[in-house]
Design a protein around this motif. Structure first.
Motif, PDB file in Angstrom:
ATOM      1  N   GLU A  28       0.647  -1.028  -0.027  1.00 13.17           N
ATOM      2  CA  GLU A  28       0.009  -0.068  -0.059  1.00 13.17           C
ATOM      3  C   GLU A  28       0.810   1.303  -0.051  1.00 13.17           C
ATOM      4  OE1 GLU A  28      -3.235   2.003   3.210  1.00 13.17           O
ATOM      5  OE2 GLU A  28      -2.858  -0.060   3.381  1.00 13.17           O
ATOM      6  N   ASN A  31       2.446   1.516  -3.289  1.00 12.66           N
ATOM      7  CA  ASN A  31       1.505   2.073  -4.489  1.00 12.66           C
ATOM      8  C   ASN A  31       0.885   3.578  -4.213  1.00 12.66           C
ATOM      9  OD1 ASN A  31       1.892  -0.253  -5.814  1.00 12.66           O
ATOM     10  ND2 ASN A  31       0.021  -1.332  -5.083  1.00 12.66           N
ATOM     11  N   SER A  32       0.758   3.938  -3.140  1.00 10.93           N
ATOM     12  CA  SER A  32       0.176   5.111  -2.970  1.00 10.93           C
ATOM     13  C   SER A  32       1.188   6.204  -3.401  1.00 10.93           C
ATOM     14  CB  SER A  32      -0.029   5.477  -1.369  1.00 10.93           C
ATOM     15  OG  SER A  32       1.137   5.413  -0.674  1.00 10.93           O
ATOM     16  N   HIS A  33       2.527   5.704  -3.489  1.00 10.72           N
ATOM     17  CA  HIS A  33       3.593   6.757  -4.121  1.00 10.72           C
ATOM     18  C   HIS A  33       3.539   6.904  -5.596  1.00 10.72           C
ATOM     19  CE1 HIS A  33       6.722   9.331  -2.522  1.00 10.72           C
ATOM     20  NE2 HIS A  33       7.612   9.078  -3.485  1.00 10.72           N
ATOM     21  N   LYS A  79       1.910   3.897   8.887  1.00  5.13           N
ATOM     22  CA  LYS A  79       0.896   2.984   8.482  1.00  5.13           C
ATOM     23  C   LYS A  79       0.811   1.774   9.316  1.00  5.13           C
ATOM     24  CE  LYS A  79       0.181   4.287   3.722  1.00  5.13           C
ATOM     25  NZ  LYS A  79      -1.255   4.690   3.479  1.00  5.13           N
TER      26      LYS A  79
END
Length: 222
Positions: A28, A31-33, A79
Motif C-alpha cells: 500500500e 503504491n500510494s507513491h 501505516k
C-alpha cells in the motif's frame, strides 16, 4: 540429532500470525507513491528483509526511483504502527507451547526480525509474551549494522548466551532470506516454515534442512 542449545526464530509468519499485514502495508505504501506492485511481488521480493532495504531493493527491481525509498519507508512505518494498533495478533498454532517446552529443556530462545525494535515490542505486547518466560532475548534490525542475510543478528544472539559453536544453533523462518541468514552463520539446523510469507517452491531454493508446516513441528526433530 544435533545438540541444539539456541533457537533463533523469526517473528511474523514464523512464530506470530499477523495476517501478512506488514507486506500488505508495504504494498500500500509503495503504491500510494505512484507505483503499481502486487502483494505477491512484495512477498516474493521483500520477505524477511529489513524494511528500508526491502523497499529500496523493490524499487530497483521495478525500475522505480530509489530516492523514493526513504519517504515510502516513513509512510510505511506510520501505516504499520496504525495497522498493528487495530490488529488481532495471535501466535501461530502450537507456537506458545513449543516456546515453553524449549525453555523447559533449557534451550535459549531468541526472536529475531527485520522490523524495528518499536514494531517488534508492539507485537510482543499484544501477545503478552514476556522475556525469560516465552523467550530469552529479542534482536531486531536496530541492533545490528547489517541486516539479513548477513549473520550479524545470529552472531549477536550467540554472543549474548556465550555459545561459540554455530552448529549448536537452529535458525527458523518463513522466507528464503531467513534460511540464507542461518546458512551464513553456519547454523547446525535451518528450518523453513510454510506458515508465513513464502511457499514451498520459493523456500526450496534456499535448501533448508527441513520445511515444516509450523515451527511447533520442530519439537519432534529436537
Amino acid at each position: 540429532m544435533k545438540n541444539i542449545e539456541l533457537l533463533v526464530l523469526d517473528m511474523a509468519g514464523t512464530t506470530i500470525d499477523e495476517d501478512n499485514v506488514v507486506y500488505k502495508t508495504l504494498t500500500e505504501a509503495v503504491n500510494s507513491h505512484g507505483y503499481s506492485v502486487s502483494l505477491e511481488k512484495v512477498l516474493s521480493s521483500c520477505a524477511g528483509m529489513e524494511k528500508l532495504e526491502a523497499i529500496t531493493s523493490l524499487l530497483k527491481e521495478i525500475n522505480g526511483n530509489e530516492e523514493d525509498a526513504t519517504v515510502i519507508f516513513e509512510n510505511f512505518s506510520e501505516k504499520l504502527k496504525e495497522a498493528y494498533r487495530n490488529l488481532d495478533v495471535k501466535p501461530i498454532n502450537g507456537t506458545e507451547n513449543f516456546l515453553l517446552t524449549m525453555k523447559a529443556q533449557n534451550k535459549k530462545v531468541v526472536l529475531n526480525t527485520g522490523y524495528t525494535s518499536e514494531i517488534a515490542h508492539q507485537l510482543l505486547d499484544k501477545l503478552q509474551w514476556k522475556e525469560n518466560i516465552h523467550f530469552d532475548a529479542l534482536i531486531t534490525a536496530d541492533d545490528v549494522s547489517e541486516s539479513r542475510p548477513s549473520p550479524e543478528m545470529i552472531n549477536l544472539a550467540m554472543k549474548k548466551f556465550n555459545i561459540m559453536e554455530p552448529e549448536k544453533v537452529l535458525k527458523a523462518g518463513d522466507s528464503v532470506i531467513d534460511i540464507e541468514e542461518g546458512k551464513n552463520a553456519g547454523c547446525g539446523l535451518t528450518i523453513a516454515v510454510l506458515s508465513g510469507a513464502q511457499n514451498r517452491t520459493e523456500l526450496e531454493k534456499a535448501k533448508p534442512d527441513y520445511i515444516l508446516n509450523t515451527i511447533s513441528e520442530a519439537e519432534h526433530i529436537l
